[in-house]
Design a protein around this motif. Structure first.
Motif, mmCIF file in Angstrom:
data_model
loop_
_atom_site.group_PDB
_atom_site.id
_atom_site.type_symbol
_atom_site.label_atom_id
_atom_site.label_comp_id
_atom_site.label_asym_id
_atom_site.label_seq_id
_atom_site.Cartn_x
_atom_site.Cartn_y
_atom_site.Cartn_z
ATOM 1 N N LEU A 187 0.838 -1.196 0.000
ATOM 2 C CA LEU A 187 0.000 0.000 0.000
ATOM 3 C C LEU A 187 0.867 1.237 0.000
ATOM 4 N N ILE A 188 0.241 2.362 -0.342
ATOM 5 C CA ILE A 188 0.946 3.636 -0.376
ATOM 6 C C ILE A 188 0.133 4.663 0.399
ATOM 7 N N THR A 189 0.827 5.534 1.101
ATOM 8 C CA THR A 189 0.179 6.601 1.857
ATOM 9 C C THR A 189 1.006 7.866 1.714
ATOM 10 N N GLY A 190 0.363 8.995 1.892
ATOM 11 C CA GLY A 190 1.074 10.269 1.783
ATOM 12 C C GLY A 190 0.568 11.100 0.625
ATOM 13 N N LEU A 215 0.783 9.216 -8.642
ATOM 14 C CA LEU A 215 0.729 10.112 -9.792
ATOM 15 C C LEU A 215 -0.699 10.487 -10.148
ATOM 16 N N ASN A 216 -1.646 9.594 -9.896
ATOM 17 C CA ASN A 216 -3.063 9.862 -10.178
ATOM 18 C C ASN A 216 -3.733 10.732 -9.117
ATOM 19 N N LYS A 217 -2.986 11.087 -8.060
ATOM 20 C CA LYS A 217 -3.542 11.879 -6.948
ATOM 21 C C LYS A 217 -4.714 11.169 -6.273
ATOM 22 N N ASP A 218 -4.644 9.833 -6.237
ATOM 23 C CA ASP A 218 -5.743 9.071 -5.634
ATOM 24 C C ASP A 218 -5.881 9.335 -4.144
ATOM 25 N N SER A 219 -4.781 9.659 -3.476
ATOM 26 C CA SER A 219 -4.861 9.935 -2.040
ATOM 27 C C SER A 219 -5.718 11.172 -1.771
ATOM 28 N N VAL A 227 -23.522 6.917 1.006
ATOM 29 C CA VAL A 227 -22.200 7.544 0.943
ATOM 30 C C VAL A 227 -21.106 6.502 1.122
ATOM 31 N N HIS A 228 -21.313 5.562 2.033
ATOM 32 C CA HIS A 228 -20.311 4.516 2.274
ATOM 33 C C HIS A 228 -20.274 3.518 1.110
ATOM 34 N N ILE A 229 -21.425 3.309 0.473
ATOM 35 C CA ILE A 229 -21.455 2.468 -0.732
ATOM 36 C C ILE A 229 -20.639 3.131 -1.843
ATOM 37 N N LEU A 230 -20.798 4.450 -1.978
ATOM 38 C CA LEU A 230 -20.034 5.187 -2.987
ATOM 39 C C LEU A 230 -18.544 5.112 -2.692
ATOM 40 N N SER A 231 -18.172 5.213 -1.435
ATOM 41 C CA SER A 231 -16.760 5.145 -1.053
ATOM 42 C C SER A 231 -16.152 3.811 -1.462
ATOM 43 N N GLU A 232 -16.884 2.715 -1.246
ATOM 44 C CA GLU A 232 -16.402 1.380 -1.639
ATOM 45 C C GLU A 232 -16.272 1.278 -3.160
ATOM 46 N N SER A 233 -17.265 1.805 -3.879
ATOM 47 C CA SER A 233 -17.235 1.744 -5.342
ATOM 48 C C SER A 233 -16.095 2.578 -5.891
ATOM 49 N N LEU A 234 -15.895 3.770 -5.325
ATOM 50 C CA LEU A 234 -14.815 4.640 -5.784
ATOM 51 C C LEU A 234 -13.459 3.998 -5.558
ATOM 52 N N ASN A 235 -13.272 3.350 -4.418
ATOM 53 C CA ASN A 235 -12.007 2.679 -4.126
ATOM 54 C C ASN A 235 -11.705 1.615 -5.185
ATOM 55 N N HIS A 236 -12.726 0.852 -5.558
ATOM 56 C CA HIS A 236 -12.534 -0.185 -6.583
ATOM 57 C C HIS A 236 -12.271 0.434 -7.949
ATOM 58 N N ILE A 237 -12.981 1.507 -8.292
ATOM 59 C CA ILE A 237 -12.790 2.166 -9.587
ATOM 60 C C ILE A 237 -11.371 2.708 -9.716
ATOM 61 N N LEU A 238 -10.835 3.259 -8.640
ATOM 62 C CA LEU A 238 -9.469 3.777 -8.667
ATOM 63 C C LEU A 238 -8.458 2.645 -8.852
ATOM 64 N N GLU A 239 -8.741 1.486 -8.253
ATOM 65 C CA GLU A 239 -7.848 0.336 -8.433
ATOM 66 C C GLU A 239 -7.874 -0.148 -9.882
ATOM 67 N N ILE A 264 -4.909 6.253 1.820
ATOM 68 C CA ILE A 264 -4.183 4.990 1.673
ATOM 69 C C ILE A 264 -4.765 4.198 0.510
ATOM 70 N N SER A 265 -3.908 3.728 -0.364
ATOM 71 C CA SER A 265 -4.315 2.895 -1.494
ATOM 72 C C SER A 265 -3.555 1.583 -1.417
ATOM 73 N N ALA A 266 -4.282 0.483 -1.379
ATOM 74 C CA ALA A 266 -3.676 -0.838 -1.253
ATOM 75 C C ALA A 266 -3.800 -1.604 -2.563
ATOM 76 N N LEU A 267 -2.829 -2.472 -2.813
ATOM 77 C CA LEU A 267 -2.852 -3.280 -4.030
ATOM 78 C C LEU A 267 -4.077 -4.181 -4.043
ATOM 79 N N ILE A 268 -4.343 -4.830 -2.922
ATOM 80 C CA ILE A 268 -5.550 -5.648 -2.750
ATOM 81 C C ILE A 268 -6.217 -5.191 -1.453
ATOM 82 N N SER A 269 -7.349 -4.515 -1.584
ATOM 83 C CA SER A 269 -8.015 -3.954 -0.405
ATOM 84 C C SER A 269 -9.360 -4.598 -0.147
ATOM 85 N N THR A 270 -9.627 -5.720 -0.803
ATOM 86 C CA THR A 270 -10.913 -6.370 -0.625
ATOM 87 C C THR A 270 -10.750 -7.889 -0.726
#
Length: 386
Positions: A162-165, A195-199, A218-230, A275-281
């Motif tokens: 994962l990456i943070t910062g 580089l994508n400014k996902d954080s 809102v929490h459903i959207l957060s989960e969907s957005l996390n997957h879309i960014l991956e 935080i963006s993880a390689l596998i977060s689900t």
């Protein structure tokens, strides 16, 4: 433009409708393959704009609700208690607003504490001195054409890379053996997130989730957005890869996913903003979708006429959502009804007063009554002018 409590309610209503549409579109892999992943990100952006642009436009029509909405408003605003000494009425609406504010403070405070702990962990942990890892990240940066200060930390408590910062990122790697090719795939993925400014995108989503913590959509959207960014990250990393390289990339994801399942999920850790993880689900359908998209070369990299048409349709749908606003409608009560005051207009009890615009003010029984434009007709003709 007018802002009211009812326009805010309609904004939340349409926000939830758009989230449902985004969630359904995200589940269909062919939508991503044929319409470009950027379309879903555009839809999410429009979704956020609709949430915060809670005003009524000049063409907005008011739809009166005499029963359901009216009774609901009355139920929540009914004052069933009064605070002594302060004369403050207590209603269900007041209670919900207080709980809402307390929840916002709690979730924001929790986010700040977690972020401080992450920063503390990054500062206290020493970066790796492994020459292979350092050579891989240097090569990844050279290929991307972007360079920066990156701290890479290997930690046995981390299950997935994962990456943070936001400015000076830190990449965490699980303490398991990776080949040089696997390291390049992992570091390319995490560096692309930066580089994508996902954080920053996740930070904004986290703040919105903290404010509207009571809304499950809102929490459903957060989960969907996390997957879309991956998915977007996978697409960009593998865009110039051959079939063999794509297979090797997916084998790396599979290795991390197996390690994640064996040691337990890091979901609680990766839900922290930034935080963006390689596998977060552990959702196999989401993992399968990522694999299918990477292996499928029919993915539309650029916008086509159909995608542009869909974006235009989305904007039209948003503008159409402003066409009406639901508001409670009340019939006048007997107490609010007053009989009209009747009065005579005669030279004895009435007179006219000339205005600057050549109109006249009518006074009767010592009270102002109306403006008169034409005094050439009775009963105004015979009235005195003062």
């Amino acid at each position: 433009m007018i802002i009211t409590a009812f326009s805010f309610i309609m904004s939340i209503f349409w926000f939830n409708i758009f989230i449902i549409i985004i969630t359904l579109l995200r589940k269909y892999t062919m939508v991503i393959l044929n319409f470009n992943i950027t379309l879903l990100l555009f839809f999410i952006l429009v979704c956020f704009l609709r949430l915060f642009c809670f005003f009524e436009l000049p063409y907005t029509m008011v739809l009166p609700s005499k029963y359901v909405f009216t009774n609901t408003i009355d139920f929540f605003t009914f004052s069933f208690l009064q605070v002594p000494w302060f004369n403050i009425p207590i209603s269900l609406l007041n209670i919900f607003l207080a709980i809402w504010i307390i929840g916002i403070v709690f979730f924001l405070f929790n986010y700040v504490i977690l972020s401080m702990n992450i920063n503390k962990c990054v500062c206290n942990c020493e970066g790796t001195n492994n020459p292979v890892i350092l050579a891989c990240i240097t090569e990844v940066m050279n290929l991307s054409g972007k360079h920066g200060k990156v701290k890479i930390i290997q930690n046995e408590h981390i299950n997935t890379p994962l990456i943070t910062g936001y400015f000076n990122p830190a990449i965490y790697l699980p303490d398991i053996p990776f080949s040089e090719k696997e390291l390049k795939h992992i570091l390319s993925h995490e560096w692309t997130h930066f580089l994508n400014k996902d954080s920053w995108i996740k930070l904004i989503t986290c703040l919105i989730s903290s404010v509207f913590w009571w809304n499950p959509f809102v929490h459903i959207l957060s989960e969907s957005l996390n997957h879309i960014l991956e998915v977007r990250c996978d697409i960009r990393v593998t865009s110039n890869m051959s079939n063999i390289q794509r297979t090797e990339y997916l084998e790396t994801l599979l290795k991390v996913a197996k390690n994640n399942l064996n040691l337990g999920s890091t979901r609680d850790f990766t839900r922290i903003a930034g935080i963006s993880a390689l596998i977060s689900t552990t959702n196999t359908n989401k993992i399968y979708q990522r694999f299918y998209i990477v292996l499928n070369k029919k993915y539309k990299k650029n916008f086509n006429i159909v995608t542009v048409s869909f974006c235009v349709l989305t904007l039209f749908l948003v503008l159409s959502s402003y066409m009406f606003v639901l508001q409670p409608s009340y019939e006048p009560t007997q107490a609010s009804y007053t009989e009209p005051e009747l009065y005579d207009i005669t030279p004895e009890n009435a007179y006219l007063k000339l205005n600057h615009n050549n109109s006249y003010d009518l006074y009767a029984d010592g009270k102002y009554r109306a403006v008169v434009e034409d005094i050439s007709i009775e009963p105004f003709l015979s009235l005195p002018i003062k």
